[in-house]
Design a protein around this motif. Structure first.
Motif, PDB file in Angstrom:
ATOM      1  N   PRO A 183       6.598 -12.986   3.137  1.00  9.82           N
ATOM      2  CA  PRO A 183       5.285 -13.627   3.304  1.00  9.82           C
ATOM      3  C   PRO A 183       4.430 -13.482   2.046  1.00  9.82           C
ATOM      4  CG  PRO A 183       5.832 -12.274   5.214  1.00  9.82           C
ATOM      5  CD  PRO A 183       6.863 -11.981   4.173  1.00  9.82           C
ATOM      6  N   GLY A 184       3.830 -14.596   1.634  1.00 14.78           N
ATOM      7  CA  GLY A 184       2.929 -14.575   0.501  1.00 14.78           C
ATOM      8  C   GLY A 184       3.600 -14.558  -0.854  1.00 14.78           C
ATOM      9  N   MET A 189      10.100 -16.623  -7.182  1.00 21.21           N
ATOM     10  CA  MET A 189      10.053 -15.276  -7.730  1.00 21.21           C
ATOM     11  C   MET A 189      11.300 -14.462  -7.374  1.00 21.21           C
ATOM     12  SD  MET A 189       7.237 -12.255  -7.075  1.00 21.21           S
ATOM     13  CE  MET A 189       5.846 -13.359  -7.399  1.00 21.21           C
ATOM     14  N   ILE A 190      11.686 -14.487  -6.111  1.00 20.17           N
ATOM     15  CA  ILE A 190      12.784 -13.649  -5.642  1.00 20.17           C
ATOM     16  C   ILE A 190      13.906 -14.459  -5.015  1.00 20.17           C
ATOM     17  CG2 ILE A 190      13.428 -11.814  -4.021  1.00 20.17           C
ATOM     18  CD1 ILE A 190      10.583 -10.719  -4.308  1.00 20.17           C
TER      19      ILE A 190
END
Length: 292
Positions: A183-184, A189-190
């Motif tokens: 979440p968020g 990014m990942i």
């Protein structure tokens, strides 16, 4: 460059080698205007910039970064939304637009044509059209489709045809629908690096690299987390009692038959790890323009 076309030959003795960008995205505006999903995926660019992409903007970027030629592909989310007719229309639209772009700037652009392999019949038709009629440099796919990864036997007809043609296959990461996103946290990014890693392991475990030896397999973003995890992956797969004969030589040796681009890998640590794993001539330049 594995593509082997005269446009992309490196420099000869005494010549400066060409810088070939194998990871550039063509954001054709008629396609972008339809694709609300991509405009809401927090790519890091404003909606205005996404809708403001053009051939001239790309050529300016290439000039600033000493890029001689760029091979365009489609970024996530691609053309597959579960609707066969829509995916066929969107793929044909993007591929035709890309072929026109290649023709408008001779020597500057190439293309990896998009397909939607969950629709096997449509994918095979579009592959034939793209490679034969449009003279595409290869085919672009994504790291999963509805959480089905590329080693899945369902994709075998696509690989069989690509293998027969000795074609190049470029994989771009996307988001799995299985709820792995924190979440968020932007998926870029990942999740993108790890989805690329899942795709690579999927291909190895199902023996696709050995079964389809004439495909040139290119994976984005330095192979995701694969270089760092390569020894762990190799060790764990070698311990499996049911180890597939098709990867008995070891997972790391299978990886070394692939090609990884360096888009999104702008640090010495990442590049050093990548070079420890991959032969130098299997590491390709990628910019990820216009997103990076």
């Amino acid at each position: 460059c594995p593509l082997g076309k005269p446009l992309f030959k490196p420099g000869g003795p005494g010549e400066t080698p060409m810088r070939i960008d194998v990871h550039s995205h063509f954001l054709h505006q008629d396609h972008m205007n339809e694709e609300a999903a991509r405009l809401n995926m927090a790519h890091g660019l404003s909606r205005e910039k996404l809708l403001g992409w053009s051939k001239d903007v790309l050529l300016e970027t290439m000039e600033k970064n000493n890029i001689d030629a760029a091979i365009g592909s489609m970024s996530t989310p691609g053309v597959w939304y579960g609707d066969v007719n829509a995916s066929r229309r969107l793929a044909r639209q993007w591929n035709d637009n890309s072929a026109r772009l290649v023709q408008e700037a001779p020597g500057k652009f190439g293309m990896f044509a998009v397909i939607a392999p969950p629709d096997i019949d449509g994918a095979l038709v579009e592959m034939d059209y793209a490679l034969e009629t449009l003279k595409a440099d290869g085919i672009g796919m994504f790291t999963n489709y509805d959480s089905k990864y590329p080693g899945d036997p369902a994709f075998a007809p696509v690989y069989e045809e690509l293998n027969r043609r000795k074609a190049t296959l470029f994989f771009h990461p996307t988001v799995s629908i299985s709820g792995r996103v924190l979440p968020g946290i932007m998926p870029q990014m990942i999740e993108f690096p790890f989805d690329t890693t899942r795709a690579i392991v999927s291909v190895i475990m199902n023996g696709a690299i050995t079964r389809y030896p004439y495909i040139t397999w290119i994976f984005s973003h330095a192979g995701g987390a694969t270089p760092m995890l390569s020894a762990r992956i190799d060790r764990m797969l070698n311990r499996r009692e049911e180890r597939n004969e098709l990867y008995r030589e070891g997972a790391r040796e299978q990886m070394r038959k692939m090609y990884f681009d360096v888009a999104g890998a702008p640090s010495q640590g990442v590049v050093s790890t990548l070079r420890e794993l991959m032969p130098l001539d299997h590491i390709l330049y990628g910019s990820d323009a216009p997103f990076v």
